[in-house]
Structures are given as C-alpha cells and as structure tokens.
Design an enzyme around this catalytic site. Structure first.
Site, short mmCIF file in Angstrom:
data_model
loop_
_atom_site.label_atom_id
_atom_site.label_comp_id
_atom_site.label_asym_id
_atom_site.label_seq_id
_atom_site.Cartn_x
_atom_site.Cartn_y
_atom_site.Cartn_z
N SER A 101 3.42 -1.76 10.52
CA SER A 101 4.86 -1.78 10.79
C SER A 101 5.52 -3.11 10.43
CB SER A 101 5.13 -1.40 12.26
OG SER A 101 4.66 -0.09 12.50
N HIS B 182 -9.68 1.11 4.87
CA HIS B 182 -8.37 1.24 5.49
C HIS B 182 -8.47 2.18 6.69
CE1 HIS B 182 -4.24 2.50 6.19
NE2 HIS B 182 -3.90 1.34 5.65
N LYS C 249 0.02 4.24 -0.31
CA LYS C 249 -0.65 5.40 0.28
C LYS C 249 -0.43 6.64 -0.60
CE LYS C 249 -0.21 3.23 4.76
NZ LYS C 249 -0.20 3.36 6.20
N GLU D 21 -6.80 4.62 7.64
CA GLU D 21 -6.69 6.06 7.34
C GLU D 21 -7.97 6.59 6.71
OE1 GLU D 21 -2.99 5.50 5.36
OE2 GLU D 21 -2.08 5.09 7.30
N GLY E 218 2.27 2.67 10.80
CA GLY E 218 3.18 3.81 10.64
C GLY E 218 3.88 4.23 11.91
N GLU F 18 -5.44 -4.69 10.63
CA GLU F 18 -4.44 -3.63 10.79
C GLU F 18 -4.79 -2.83 12.05
OE1 GLU F 18 -2.37 -2.64 6.83
OE2 GLU F 18 -4.11 -1.36 7.01
N ASN G 127 0.86 -1.18 0.00
CA ASN G 127 0.00 0.00 0.00
C ASN G 127 0.89 1.23 0.00
OD1 ASN G 127 -1.82 2.03 0.43
ND2 ASN G 127 -2.47 1.35 2.47
P1 13P Z 1 2.91 0.67 7.74
O1 13P Z 1 3.50 -0.60 7.17
O2 13P Z 1 3.61 1.90 7.27
O3 13P Z 1 2.79 0.60 9.24
O4 13P Z 1 1.42 0.79 7.16
C1 13P Z 1 0.57 -0.29 7.24
C2 13P Z 1 -0.61 -0.01 6.43
O5 13P Z 1 -1.40 0.87 6.71
C3 13P Z 1 -0.82 -0.82 5.21
O6 13P Z 1 -2.09 -0.63 4.69
#
Ligand code: 13P
Length: 254
Positions: free
Chosen positions: A211, A96, A11, A98, A174, A168, A9
């Site tokens: 992460s 997701h 983003k 976010e 993140g 997640e 992803n």
């Molecule tokens: P990170 O791997 O940066 O923690 O993000 C995970 C994520 O949101 C994947 O969709």
C-alpha cells in the site's frame, strides 16, 4: 545520497497493450528523475520482452515477477530465470506474498529460485513478510527470520554479490492498510541484522512494499535501513506512479 529503488510490480493488472503504453509513457517521466532514483518495471511475462526491447536505451530496468529454477525441460507453463535474463531482465522477484499464499510456493522453492538467480547473475528481489495472524501472535520477526534463513543460509556467494530483500507484510498488500513506516524500518533493521549474520561480505538493499502511495512514500524512504519501495497497485497507473516518483525525487533533493 543513497540509491532509491522504485520498483513497480504490475502483477496481473495490465494486458499487453496497456503494459506497453504505460512503459512508453514512463520513459519521458523517468528522464526527469535525479540519478539517485533507480526505476524497475515488473510487467507480466507476456509483455516483458517488448518492454525490455523498448527500454533498452533508457535508464529503466525490467524484471520478472517470478521464474522457474531449472534451465530448460518439460515444465509446461514455466519460464526459467535464464530465459528472462536472455530477454533483458536485470531483476527477478522471488517468493512474492501472492506466490507464497495464492500459489503455495514454499521456502524450499524460494531457495531454489534464489540459487538459480545467483547462478544466472540476475539480481533476486527476495520477498518476505508475515500474515496478520502471525503479526498478532507476535511472530513477525520469527517468520521473517525463517524466510531469510531458507533463502540465504549457507549460500556461498562471491563477495561482490548484490541482491535485494523486500519486506512486504501480507496484510498490507493491496489493502490500503500500509505498515507504519517506523515499524517497517524496525523490521528492516532486523532483516539487515539477520541477513548479515547469514552472509558476510555481500551487498544488499531493503525495500518496503504494501500500500505504498504518494502520501506515504517519503516516510518509508526516511528510514536508514530502507532503500526504496516495491509498489503494486499505485505503480500500474501513470498518475499514481508519477505521484510516487515526484515525492521520491523531492526526497532525494533534500
Ligand atoms: P500494493 O502496493 O498494491 O499494496 O502491492 C504491493 C506489492 O505486492 C508489491 O509487490
């Protein structure tokens, strides 16, 4: 050997040029992967079309990070599930963290997107997970169950339907504070149980996200209810993504 999904992803990390350069660089790397490994890229909507065209003859799939549930109409700024399908997307991320927490997407909206994805025959990757406060209050299972129910309850799906659920935990995304792999596996088992109770005769895979790095990916893959990982930050750079791919390939070779 189970299929191992490594989903990237990206983003809003990469611009058009950066996304295309990374996708191109991955073609050669993915060719070296064992067949058990399934790699999908989720670039920004802007980069997605050229990447999908470029990857057409490869084993790398492409997916959308989000999509709108209605097909066409006066919805400024939105892109429909069908439009993503038309340009070659095999998957769409739905709900997701976010989207839920930054853009206040609700369980009802997630449901509409899930229905649209099934209707278009594009595979939904439905994301669920609790916040730190919810975990500390002992509500992890409850939150995940509410999210799963909202997404899947009473859906009438053909028995060959396939889809993906990504666990997640919000606090692990993140932050570098990855969920303990045994705890992730415990929640995945719970997710499998709940999902089977909501939908019979369907086929789904469960991914962990939050992460994920080269150092911890094998610990997640070892879980019997874990079919892969959804990677954010570490998937948006060639060296760190390659590190994860190599560890997953070593795991698959065992
Ligand atoms: P990170 O791997 O940066 O923690 O993000 C995970 C994520 O949101 C994947 O969709």
């Amino acid at each position: 050997m189970k299929t191992i999904h490594l989903f990237a992803n990206w983003k809003m990390y990469l611009g058009y040029d950066e996304s295309n350069i990374l996708a191109n660089a991955l073609i050669g790397e993915v060719r070296k992967m064992p067949p058990a490994i399934n790699i999908a890229l989720f670039p920004s909507a802007l980069s997605l079309y050229s990447i999908a065209l470029n990857l057409k003859e490869t084993d790398i799939a492409v997916g959308a990070q989000n999509a709108y549930w209605l097909d066409k109409g006066g919805y400024t700024g939105e892109v429909s599930v069908g439009m993503f399908k038309e340009v070659g997307c095999r998957y769409v991320l739905i709900g997701h963290s976010e989207r839920r927490h930054v853009f206040h997407e609700t369980n009802l909206e997630v449901r509409k997107k899930v229905e649209a994805a099934f209707a278009e025959k594009i595979m939904p990757v439905v994301c669920v997970g609790e916040t730190k406060e919810e975990r500390n209050a002992g509500k992890t299972e409850e939150v995940v169950e509410v999210q799963l129910r909202a997404a899947f309850e009473d859906l009438n799906l053909p028995s060959d339907t396939r889809f993906i659920i990504a666990y997640e935990p919000v606090w692990a995304i993140g932050t570098g504070d990855a969920c303990d792999p045994k705890e992730a596996e415990r929640i995945h088992k719970e997710i499998a149980k709940i999902t089977k109770s909501l939908l019979s005769d369907v086929n789904f895979s469960i991914l962990y996200g939050g992460s994920v790095r080269a150092e911890n990916v094998a610990d997640y893959l070892a879980g019997s209810h874990t079919d892969g990982v959804l990677i954010g930050n570490a998937s948006a750079k060639l060296d760190t993504f390659k590190g994860i791919m190599d560890k997953a390939a070593q795991f698959a070779a065992k």
